[in-house]
Write an enzyme that holds these catalytic residues in place. Structure first.
Site, PDB file in Angstrom:
ATOM      1  N   GLY A   1       1.447   3.460   1.569  1.00 29.53           N
ATOM      2  CA  GLY A   1       1.055   3.779   2.929  1.00 29.53           C
ATOM      3  C   GLY A   1       1.938   4.851   3.523  1.00 29.53           C
ATOM      4  CB  SER A   2       2.092   6.210   6.977  1.00 29.16           C
ATOM      5  OG  SER A   2       0.738   6.554   7.023  1.00 29.16           O
ATOM      6  CG  PHE A   3       5.324   3.970   8.158  1.00 27.73           C
ATOM      7  CD1 PHE A   3       5.742   5.211   8.577  1.00 27.73           C
ATOM      8  CD2 PHE A   3       4.267   3.371   8.813  1.00 27.73           C
ATOM      9  CE1 PHE A   3       5.140   5.839   9.634  1.00 27.73           C
ATOM     10  CE2 PHE A   3       3.661   3.985   9.881  1.00 27.73           C
ATOM     11  CZ  PHE A   3       4.100   5.233  10.294  1.00 27.73           C
ATOM     12  N   GLY A   4       5.933   3.554   3.346  1.00 26.68           N
ATOM     13  CA  GLY A   4       6.536   2.903   2.199  1.00 26.68           C
ATOM     14  C   GLY A   4       5.532   2.608   1.105  1.00 26.68           C
TER      15      GLY A   4
ATOM     16  CE  LYS B   1       5.096  -2.353   3.755  1.00 28.55           C
ATOM     17  NZ  LYS B   1       4.571  -2.315   5.163  1.00 28.55           N
TER      18      LYS B   1
ATOM     19  CG  ASP C   1      -2.411   0.726  11.860  1.00 29.83           C
ATOM     20  OD1 ASP C   1      -3.507   1.270  12.145  1.00 29.83           O
ATOM     21  OD2 ASP C   1      -1.710   1.110  10.909  1.00 29.83           O
TER      22      ASP C   1
ATOM     23  CG  LEU D   1       1.019  -4.781  -5.517  1.00 32.96           C
ATOM     24  CD1 LEU D   1       1.536  -5.924  -4.640  1.00 32.96           C
ATOM     25  CD2 LEU D   1      -0.039  -5.292  -6.490  1.00 32.96           C
ATOM     26  N   GLY D   2       0.134  -0.577  -3.731  1.00 28.74           N
ATOM     27  CA  GLY D   2      -0.442   0.332  -2.748  1.00 28.74           C
ATOM     28  C   GLY D   2       0.629   1.210  -2.139  1.00 28.74           C
TER      29      GLY D   2
ATOM     30  CB  VAL E   1       3.328  -2.461  -1.317  1.00 27.14           C
ATOM     31  CG1 VAL E   1       3.426  -3.965  -1.573  1.00 27.14           C
ATOM     32  CG2 VAL E   1       3.488  -2.168   0.174  1.00 27.14           C
TER      33      VAL E   1
END
Length: 405
Positions: free
Chosen positions: A145-148, A164, A259, A142-143, A150
């Site tokens: 990011g910086s920390f994992g 995630k 954030d 699904l996406g 998803v």
């Protein structure tokens, strides 16, 4: 992590004083690699003495360009680039010695970040909601990011959810920090119950990965939505009111999200909005947050200028103003500026441009949020009474959406 920031800040400030001719070549209390790098670069290039304002630039670069608490290896490289760029712009020609300076700083910071992230990442036990998704399958991404990353996931009894994940095998500073951020997100989300905050469902772990189970929000982020549609005041008003509702729940518990931006706010098919990505959230009292967190273009001035003595809930209000502006203009704040320019603009308390073409209520809402002095910004409760988020309409939402040409 704050100790690392203080050590690095003191070392760089000490070296910049020397560079500016204010003292001896002294870099106490920092990695010997950086010490040697700074000394060799400053002594081998006399023109560096003319770099006016270098110390201030480096100080802001290390606090802002490096992103939240040196959280990723890529961010450390951004810091190295910012320092090198500042030095080059001051001395004119491109001095060859600077190439080694950047890599030396990168290496030294990474070594310190790795050590501290490892300690921080081991301080919490994972809360777990027993019995959820005992057996499940991972679907498409699904996406990321910086920390994992998803993914969509599917339980044996047919329920969909989002998962995630972060790797437990990545022992670099970025990997350790990702694990720490996911643990922090689990710790906070497991305590929250609100319609406008993404629901935590449980956790899982195997030999390779750590997982957090979350409700799946079908239409993705507001950043995805505004790229598909021109959002009208009525939609942005409805979304903003829900964002404020979620923020009020957090702020009433002294939690600052840190954030807030369209990419971290999800929306489902019914128009229900959910705050997500709590890896940077912190509990705060009396504006005592002293570490950098967030995405640069949405950061409040007091976050960029940490010497202001810390920050608190009002930082989310600035970010909210940037987010409303983002929805209405379909562009991130300060999109027209380079990274270092953004640092100087925010650090100087200069808000992003707010187009005169926006409605009076939208402009007023945004500008109230984007006041440089955090004490002058309205609270979440006050913003919930603003005319912009009390936009009443009987027009069907489907009639208002405009597909961009």
């Amino acid at each position: 992590m704050d100790n690392a920031i203080r050590r690095i800040d003191a070392a760089i400030q000490s070296s910049s004083d020397s560079i500016l001719g204010k003292g001896e070549y002294r870099v106490p209390g920092f990695d010997s690699t950086v010490n040697s790098a700074i000394r060799s670069r400053t002594s081998s290039n006399s023109k560096i003495f003319s770099v006016n304002g270098f110390g201030w630039t480096v100080e802001n670069a290390i606090k802002s360009t490096t992103a939240p608490n040196f959280q990723t290896h890529d961010s450390v490289h951004s810091f190295g680039w910012a320092v090198e760029n500042a030095m080059r712009s001051g001395v004119g020609p491109n001095p060859p010695p600077f190439h080694g300076f950047t890599s030396a700083v990168d290496k030294a910071i990474c070594s310190k970040v790795g050590a501290e992230a490892e300690v921080e990442g081991e301080t919490e036990e994972l809360p777990n909601r027993e019995g959820y998704a005992v057996s499940w399958q991972k679907g498409y991404m699904l996406g990321k990011g910086s920390f994992g990353t998803v993914y969509e996931a599917f339980t044996d009894d047919g329920n969909f959810f989002a998962v995630k994940e972060v790797s437990l095998l990545d022992h670099r500073s970025q990997g350790k920090q990702s694990i720490f951020q996911l643990r922090q997100e689990i710790s906070l989300l497991s305590q929250f119950r609100h319609d406008n905050i993404v629901q935590y469902l449980g956790t899982d772990k195997d030999n390779d990965k750590l997982y957090i189970f979350l409700e799946i929000v079908t239409k993705g982020s507001l950043a995805v939505l505004y790229k598909k549609y021109h959002l009208m005041d009525s939609q942005v008003s409805a979304y903003t009111r829900q964002i404020l509702s979620g923020l009020k729940y957090l702020h009433d518990r002294n939690v600052v999200h840190r954030d807030i931006k369209c990419a971290n706010i999800l929306v489902d098919a019914t128009g229900s909005v959910k705050l997500a990505d709590f890896g940077l959230a912190k509990v705060t009292k009396l504006n005592d947050v002293k570490s950098i967190g967030g995405s640069l273009n949405w950061m409040a001035p007091e976050v960029v200028n940490l010497r202001s003595g810390g920050y608190g809930l009002a930082a989310d209000i600035w970010s909210l103003g940037c987010t409303v502006l983002e929805m209405l203009t379909r562009q991130p704040p300060y999109y027209h500026l380079e990274e270092m320019q953004v640092i100087f603009q925010i650090g100087g308390g200069e808000p992003p441009p707010v187009p005169g073409s926006l409605s009076i209520n939208a402009r007023d809402f945004i500008l109230k949020c984007l006041q440089a002095d955090p004490n002058k910004r309205p609270t979440v409760a006050q913003l919930l009474d603003h005319p912009f988020v009390n936009f009443c309409t009987t027009v069907n939402y489907g009639d208002q959406f405009q597909v961009p040409h």
